[in-house]
Scaffold this motif. Structure first.
Motif, short mmCIF file in Angstrom:
data_model
loop_
_atom_site.label_atom_id
_atom_site.label_comp_id
_atom_site.label_asym_id
_atom_site.label_seq_id
_atom_site.Cartn_x
_atom_site.Cartn_y
_atom_site.Cartn_z
N VAL A 240 8.07 -8.59 48.76
CA VAL A 240 9.39 -8.46 49.27
C VAL A 240 8.94 -6.51 50.26
O VAL A 240 8.58 -6.23 48.95
CB VAL A 240 10.43 -8.86 48.58
N THR B 279 10.16 -15.52 53.84
CA THR B 279 10.93 -15.79 54.92
C THR B 279 11.10 -14.21 55.44
O THR B 279 10.21 -13.05 54.73
CB THR B 279 12.69 -14.94 54.04
N SER C 208 17.39 -13.11 50.74
CA SER C 208 16.84 -12.30 52.04
C SER C 208 17.36 -11.95 53.21
O SER C 208 17.42 -10.61 53.76
CB SER C 208 15.85 -13.17 53.20
N GLU D 211 14.99 -14.41 61.68
CA GLU D 211 14.05 -14.96 60.52
C GLU D 211 13.57 -16.15 60.64
O GLU D 211 14.02 -17.17 60.79
CB GLU D 211 15.67 -14.38 58.69
N ARG E 140 11.72 -18.40 57.99
CA ARG E 140 11.43 -18.89 56.72
C ARG E 140 10.14 -19.85 56.49
O ARG E 140 9.44 -21.20 57.20
CB ARG E 140 12.19 -20.40 56.17
N THR F 170 11.20 -10.19 54.23
CA THR F 170 12.59 -10.00 53.26
C THR F 170 12.75 -11.28 52.19
O THR F 170 13.60 -10.93 51.17
CB THR F 170 13.53 -10.43 54.12
N ASP F 171 11.73 -12.06 51.75
CA ASP F 171 12.44 -12.41 50.62
C ASP F 171 10.71 -13.79 50.35
O ASP F 171 9.81 -14.09 50.88
CB ASP F 171 13.14 -13.98 50.57
#
Length: 283
Positions: free
Chosen positions: A46, A65, A241, A74, A76, A29-30
Motif C-alpha cells: 500500500v 487496487t 482503497s 481506480e 483492480r 491503495t490496497d
C-alpha cells in the motif's frame, strides 16, 4: 493584551514546509498477497508509487487496487497475472482484465510522499528564569474545515491562566479570550472566514509573574474544497482503497490533522505495511 508580532500571511503555501511530490502516475491503495515489480523483483504494498511503463507481477490469489492520481480512477488487478502501468490506465499482459472504478472526485494530485513537518514561532520569554516551554498542538500549519476551530496546547508548569489571541492575515485581532485548561474554542458568535489564513498565539501566565507565549499559523478550508472532501469521505464499511484515497486527498488539501487520524486507523488494520506506519506517525 498579548504582545503578538503581527504579519501578513500570504496564503497557506507559506505556512507549510516544502514537500516532495509523488513522481509516479499511480499509487497502490490496497494490496493483498504477493505483488512484485518485474524490473527488480521488489515486493510492493500500500502507497507504493508506480511510474508509467512499470510492470507488476501478481501471484495466484493476490489483488491490487491502483489509483491514477490525475483522474481519480481506480483499477483492480487480480493474480495470477502480469500488468503494465500505462500513463492513463493499466493493461493486462497476462491474466484478467483490470476492473475500473471512478472515485467521486476528479483528481487527487499532487500527493505528498511524506507528511510535511510543521514549524512554530519561537517561544518568547518575558522574564529571566529556567526555560519553560509551551507547545501548540493544533491547529498548526494546517487547513481546518471548521469556522470555529478548537485550539490545543501543552500545559505549562505553574501557569494560572492562558490567554489566546487569533489574528487575521491583515494583522487585525479576531478574538481574544482566557482559559484555565489546555484547550479552548472561539467565543460564541465569533466565526472565521472560509478560505482565509490566520495566526494564533497562547500566552501562559505564571504565578510568579512570568509570561510565556508561542504562535502558529493555520487557514480555514474554502467551501468548495470542503464540499469535495465530504463527497469523497467513505461511508462505514467502505473499501480499504477508498479510505486510503480519502486520506491522500486530505493530505493533498493540507488537512494534515484529519489525514493523520485516517492513517492511524488504516495502519491499525494493516500493521505490517511500512508506508502506512510512516504516514501514521506518532503522538
Amino acid at each position: 493584551m498579548l504582545n503578538v508580532v503581527r504579519f501578513v500571511i500570504a496564503g497557506l503555501g507559506g505556512l507549510i514546509a516544502p514537500a516532495v511530490l509523488a513522481a509516479g502516475v499511480a499509487m497502490i491503495t490496497d494490496a493483498n498477497g504477493r505483488i512484485e515489480a518485474e524490473q527488480d523483483g521488489s515486493v510492493l504494498g500500500v502507497l507504493a508509487e508506480l511510474e508509467g511503463g512499470a510492470r507488476l507481477r501478481l501471484a495466484q490469489g493476490a489483488t491490487a487496487t491502483v489509483l491514477y492520481l490525475a483522474s481519480g480512477e481506480e483499477y483492480r488487478l487480480k493474480g495470477a497475472g502480469r500488468y503494465q502501468i500505462g500513463d492513463k490506465a493499466p493493461s493486462a499482459l497476462q491474466g484478467a482484465k483490470p476492473e475500473k472504478h471512478k472515485l467521486p472526485v476528479d483528481a487527487i494530485p499532487p500527493v505528498r510522499v511524506k507528511p510535511a513537518s510543521v514549524q512554530q514561532a519561537t517561544i518568547v520569554m518575558r522574564s529571566l528564569g529556567p526555560a519553560v516551554n509551551v507547545k501548540l498542538l493544533e491547529p498548526v500549519s494546517v487547513r481546518v474545515p471548521e469556522e470555529r476551530p478548537s485550539f490545543r496546547w501543552t500545559a505549562v508548569p505553574g501557569a494560572e491562566t492562558y490567554r489566546i489571541q487569533v489574528i487575521d492575515s491583515a494583522g487585525q485581532p479576531v478574538a481574544e479570550f482566557e482559559q484555565k485548561g489546555e484547550a479552548g474554542q472561539l467565543p460564541a458568535g465569533v466565526r472565521l472566514k472560509a478560505g482565509e489564513a490566520y495566526s494564533w498565539s497562547v500566552e501562559a501566565r505564571l504565578a510568579n509573574g512570568r509570561r510565556i507565549s508561542r504562535s502558529a499559523d493555520f487557514a480555514v478550508l474554502d467551501v468548495q474544497t470542503w464540499a469535495k472532501l465530504k463527497r469523497l469521505q467513505p461511508a462505514a464499511g467502505a473499501k480499504f482503497s477508498d479510505r486510503v484515497a480519502y486520506a491522500l486527498a486530505l493530505e493533498r488539501h493540507e488537512v494534515f490533522h484529519l489525514a493523520r487520524e485516517e492513517w492511524r486507523k488504516l495502519h491499525a488494520e494493516r500493521p505490517t505495511e511500512p508506508l502506512l506506519k510512516e504516514r501514521a506517525g506518532s503522538e
